[in-house]
Enzyme design. Structure first.
Site, mmCIF file in Angstrom:
data_model
loop_
_atom_site.group_PDB
_atom_site.id
_atom_site.type_symbol
_atom_site.label_atom_id
_atom_site.label_comp_id
_atom_site.label_asym_id
_atom_site.label_seq_id
_atom_site.Cartn_x
_atom_site.Cartn_y
_atom_site.Cartn_z
ATOM 1 N N LEU A 189 0.853 -1.195 0.000
ATOM 2 C CA LEU A 189 0.000 0.000 0.000
ATOM 3 C C LEU A 189 0.883 1.237 0.000
ATOM 4 O O LEU A 189 1.653 1.467 0.923
ATOM 5 C CB LEU A 189 -0.933 0.009 1.208
ATOM 6 C CG LEU A 189 -2.037 1.070 1.175
ATOM 7 C CD1 LEU A 189 -3.279 0.575 1.918
ATOM 8 C CD2 LEU A 189 -1.581 2.391 1.787
ATOM 9 N N HIS A 199 7.126 2.996 11.017
ATOM 10 C CA HIS A 199 7.651 4.184 10.337
ATOM 11 C C HIS A 199 6.615 5.309 10.415
ATOM 12 O O HIS A 199 5.404 5.067 10.439
ATOM 13 C CB HIS A 199 7.933 3.821 8.880
ATOM 14 C CG HIS A 199 8.708 4.840 8.110
ATOM 15 N ND1 HIS A 199 8.131 5.988 7.612
ATOM 16 C CD2 HIS A 199 10.016 4.878 7.723
ATOM 17 C CE1 HIS A 199 9.034 6.681 6.956
ATOM 18 N NE2 HIS A 199 10.193 6.030 7.008
#
Length: 347
Positions: free
Chosen positions: A124, A233
Site C-alpha cells: 500500500l 515508520h
C-alpha cells in the site's frame, strides 16, 4: 479516483512509484524486470490462470482526470508456499532460582514461519501529492486500504482463514534502522538496503540460512534497537490506524530486518468483510454527486475489477442509484450487481 487491476502499460508509472516508496518498503523494489514479472503475475491472477495459493492481486489507484497512477496496493493469496516467509516472534522466557528466591522474565525473539499459508495485504503506497488532511485526499488512502476487504469478501473462496499485514519499521532521519544495525548486520554480510532489495525480489532463503536458530535475548540488544520492536515508520502510521479499525491486531510478530509489527486477523472477522453487502445498480443521469461520499462500491467481476466512492447508499430495497460519471467509473449499467460498504458504519 478509481481502483483497477494493474496492466502491462502501467510499468513505467509503477517503477516511478517504486522509486518514491523509500527505504524499508520491501514489496516494491525499484527493479524493472521484477516489476514487469509482478504485473504479469497479477494479470494471470485476475484472469484466474494461476493456482489459488500462488495468486498476487495487484491494484492501482488511477486519477481519471490525468490518467496517472496515484498509488497502489496488493493482496497475496497465500504467503510462504513457494518462498520462505519469516518473522521474529516476540516471546518470554522465565528463569528462577529457589536458592536465591529470585524470579526473572526475559523477552526473546524466535525465528518463525508461523504465517505460512495466510493471505497478506501489502504494497500500500499513496503518492505524497495525493495525501493530506482535506476530505478529498483523506478518501484516497481509505479507498486504497478498504477496497481490499471488498475484494476479499467478494471472492472469499479464493482466500484462507487469516490475513496479515507487515508494517514498515522505524528509521531515523538518515534512513538507518537501529534494529538492523544492532542485530541483522551481525549475521548478513551486506547493508540493510541490499538485504531489503533481495527480500523484495523474493530471494528470502538466506534469512533462514544465516540467522541463528536459537532465541535471541532482547536485553543483549541496544536500547535504541529494543525501542524499534513493534514500532512503525512515521509514514506508515495512517495505514496501521486503518488496519486497526478493521480489527487487525499485533500478536507479537515483527519484521526480521527493521522490527516493524505484523498485524493479523481472521478474514471473516474483518469489519469491511463482515459489513459489506450486495446491491443492484440503477443508473440515473440526474443523480447528484455527494460532497463527502461515504459509500465504497466494488464490482463483482474479477477480471475487470473496479472500486470507487459513490455519492449515496442503497435504498431499502437494495437498489443503488448511480449517476453517469459513477457508472462510467465503475463500468457498470442498470441491473448489474455491486458490493458496497458504508465507510462511516465500518469505522
Amino acid at each position: 479516483m478509481r481502483m483497477r487491476p494493474i496492466m502491462e502499460g502501467d510499468l513505467d508509472e509503477l517503477q516511478a512509484l517504486a522509486r518514491e516508496t523509500g527505504v524499508g518498503f520491501t514489496s516494491l523494489p525499484d527493479n524493472r524486470e521484477f516489476l514487469a514479472d509482478k504485473i504479469a503475475s497479477a494479470t494471470s491472477a485476475f484472469n484466474e490462470q494461476t493456482p489459488v495459493d500462488q495468486r498476487l492481486y495487484f491494484c492501482v489507484l488511477e486519477d481519471e482526470e490525468s490518467g496517472h497512477l496515484a498509488g497502489c496496493c496488493a493482496i497475496e493469496g497465500q504467503v510462504g508456499r513457494e518462498v520462505p516467509f519469516y518473522h521474529y516472534r516476540v516471546g518470554t522466557l522465565a528463569h528462577s532460582s529457589k536458592q536465591l528466591d529470585l524470579h526473572r522474565t526475559v523477552d526473546t525473539l524466535f525465528l518463525s514461519s508461523d504465517h505460512t499459508g495466510d493471505a497478506e495485504v501489502a504494497s500500500l503506497f499513496l503518492r505524497p501529492e495525493f495525501r493530506g488532511t482535506d476530505r478529498r485526499h483523506q478518501r484516497n488512502g481509505a479507498l486504497l486500504s478498504m477496497m481490499r476487504w471488498l475484494f476479499m469478501a467478494e471472492f472469499r473462496d479464493r482466500f484462507p482463514e487469516k490475513v496479515l499485514a507487515e508494517m514498515r519499521g522505524r528509521f531515523d532521519e538518515n534512513g538507518r534502522s537501529a534494529f538492523w544495525d544492532c542485530l541483522g548486520a551481525n549475521f548478513f554480510p551486506m547493508d540493510f538496503n541490499e538485504a531489503d532489495r533481495l527480500t523484495g525480489l523474493g530471494q528470502k532463503s538466506f534469512i533462514g540460512e544465516l540467522m541463528p536458530k536459537f532465541p535471541i535475548y532482547t536485553p543483549f540488544l541496544s536500547e535504541q534497537a529494543r525501542a524499534c520492536i513493534g514500532q512503525v515508520h512515521e509514514h506508515t502510521r495512517p495505514a496501521l490506524a486503518m488496519l486497526k479499525k478493521q480489527g487487525l491486531r499485533w500478536e507479537g510478530y515483527i519484521d526480521i530486518f527493521d522490527g516493524g509489527p505484523t498485524v493479523e486477523a481472521y478474514i471473516d472477522d474483518v469489519k469491511g468483510v463482515r459489513l459489506s453487502r450486495h446491491v443492484r445498480v440503477e443508473v440515473d443521469p440526474n443523480a447528484d454527486s455527494a460532497e463527502r461520499p461515504q459509500w465504497l462500491a466494488a464490482t463483482t467481476r474479477m477480471a475487470d475489477f473496479r472500486a470507487a466512492w459513490v455519492g449515496r447508499g442503497p435504498d431499502a430495497d437494495g437498489v443503488l442509484v448511480l449517476n453517469d460519471n459513477e457508472a462510467r467509473r465503475l463500468e457498470v449499467a442498470s441491473g448489474d450487481t455491486l458490493r458496497v460498504l458504508n465507510s462511516d458504519e465500518e469505522a
